[in-house]
Scaffold this motif. Structure first.
Motif, PDB file in Angstrom:
ATOM      1  N   LEU A  33       0.821  -1.215   0.000  1.00  0.00           N
ATOM      2  CA  LEU A  33       0.000   0.000   0.000  1.00  0.00           C
ATOM      3  C   LEU A  33       0.850   1.258   0.000  1.00  0.00           C
ATOM      4  O   LEU A  33       0.431   2.314  -0.494  1.00  0.00           O
ATOM      5  N   SER A  38      -0.484   5.330   0.508  1.00  0.00           N
ATOM      6  CA  SER A  38      -1.714   5.178   1.284  1.00  0.00           C
ATOM      7  C   SER A  38      -1.458   5.530   2.750  1.00  0.00           C
ATOM      8  O   SER A  38      -0.363   5.336   3.274  1.00  0.00           O
ATOM      9  N   GLN A 427      -7.335  -1.781  -3.031  1.00  0.00           N
ATOM     10  CA  GLN A 427      -7.179  -0.701  -4.007  1.00  0.00           C
ATOM     11  C   GLN A 427      -8.219  -0.811  -5.130  1.00  0.00           C
ATOM     12  O   GLN A 427      -8.752   0.184  -5.590  1.00  0.00           O
TER      13      GLN A 427
END
Length: 433
Positions: A33, A38, A427
């Protein structure tokens, strides 16, 4: 009640991803991520990362040992990519092209050479085969792709042959932590086709020189720290409150987190915890233990050969490793052993290994027995059918863990793959929303 965050010092930040658990699955999810910057927060119940994949300083042995012995195979592509990404020391692994075995009944030694499996015509020469095996034994491997989901390995191959005791039994028990009479034939085929069947490079076995923490965990923590992702230790998740098809509140031991509408959760907890937190979620419930015995050898009388990696047939011991003056023995699927007294276990394994070691002192050395009672799920056909996918019925909850439906055994490779899968699915769902 804390709205949206626990680490932003009162500042509200939207679209958080809460990763519950700082084991390999959680760390690999966070690493994946982080590629898209993120906003991740890792919540870990204990005071350390790594879960079952960790090393620690042992006061009795006066050295660092691993919680359990692990090997990496050349075909474990997710593992090598993980190590490369976090910048792990490339010298932390030692590779072996052949698998060394000994039969304790006959004291017969041999090598399993994967390149011979890859080029079957070499097997027509008896010197290239496992002692006592025939050419037909090797072609029995081709039965596995045609096995059904409910078949165990012993139902598919001949379990009364020398080849069974010298190939199928050690490979299956080590890879699946489940005996051939119980293990899923389909799953052992997945292992073989990603490793041994692909030849020398994919089946090369790598032993970890440094500790598990030093190789897998600390480099990942450092990498995530540089990416602005930290771990909140002592953050035990006790309950999840739901609203419709979404998790609404995370109840920790000492505080609550009210989730924002766009927040997401990746749960990387053991299956027993998932069944407690997520109502009506089917998970594997049966586990198998692993027992590891670590012997501290005399500094001035080490073993005659360094880098020992040895498979053991017809013994209590199954695999032996030697590093840093410590001889470690691994016993998988240790259902009949895990409740025994540690000294009985240590003495029994030490006495059966002594004839192999040429060690000058027969006295039982200092030892540490580590019992991992719930080391992995039992990788039987019935339990395989209960391994859940990453997606759940709750739109903002995703699952990861070596016990989820990765198509791989409960190994380091399976754990890392599960974290990557959860990150990718999160995602995708996020982009659709």
């Amino acid at each position: 009640m804390i709205n949206g965050t626990i680490l932003s010092k009162g500042k509200k930040i939207n679209k958080k991803i809460y990763i519950i658990g700082a084991g390999l699955s959680g760390l690999s999810a966070a690493i994946k991520l982080s590629e898209n910057n993120s906003n991740c927060i890792i919540l870990e119940a204990t005071d350390h990362a790594g879960g079952r994949c960790r090393s620690f300083s042992d006061n009795l042995l006066k050295t660092k040992i691993d919680n359990g012995n692990h090997v990496i195979l050349g075909g474990n592509k997710h593992t090598f990519e993980y190590l490369k990404t976090v910048g792990a020391n490339h010298k932390s692994l030692t590779g072996f092209s052949n698998y060394n075995f000994v039969d304790l009944k006959t004291l017969e030694f041999w090598k399993l050479k994967p390149k011979h499996l890859y080029l079957p015509f070499l097997l027509f020469m008896s010197r290239n085969r496992i002692p006592g095996s025939s050419i037909d034994d090797y072609f029995s491997i081709l039965k596995l792709p045609f096995s059904n989901l409910n078949q165990t390995l012993s139902k598919v191959v001949n379990n009364n042959s020398t080849f069974f005791s010298r190939f199928w039994e050690p490979i299956c028990t080590a890879a699946l932590n489940t005996s051939p009479s119980q293990a899923s034939a389909k799953l052992i085929w997945q292992v073989l086709k990603e490793t041994l069947i692909r030849g020398k490079n994919s089946s090369k076995v790598y032993v970890i020189n440094d500790g598990l923490t030093e190789t897998f965990i600390q480099p990942a923590i450092n990498y995530l720290f540089r990416k602005g992702i930290k771990i909140a230790y002592g953050s035990r998740l006790t309950k999840i409150s739901f609203s419709g098809h979404n998790a609404r509140t995370l109840h920790l031991k000492d505080r609550n987190i009210l989730l924002n509408p766009d927040d997401k959760i990746i749960l990387t907890l053991p299956p027993i915890e998932i069944s407690r937190l997520l109502p009506n979620n089917v998970v594997p419930e049966k586990t198998n233990p692993i027992v590891n015995i670590h012997f501290k050898l005399q500094a001035d009388n080490p073993l005659p050969h360094k880098n020992i990696f040895l498979g053991i047939i017809n013994g209590v011991s199954q695999w032996a490793f030697f590093k840093n003056e410590v001889l470690s023995v691994t016993i998988s699927d240790a259902i009949n052993l895990v409740d025994q007294d540690p000294e009985i276990i240590a003495r029994r394994t030490w006495e059966e290994l002594l004839p192999l070691l040429n060690y000058p002192n027969s006295k039982l050395p200092k030892f540490r027995v580590i019992k991992e009672r719930n080391a992995t799920i039992a990788q039987t056909p019935a339990q395989e059918n209960k391994r859940p996918d990453c997606l759940t019925v709750w739109k903002n909850i995703f699952l990861a863990g070596d016990w989820t439906n990765t198509g791989l055994p409960s190994t380091i490779e399976g754990a890392i793959k599960s974290g990557i899968t959860a990150a990718n699915m999160l995602q995708k769902r996020k982009s659709k929303n």
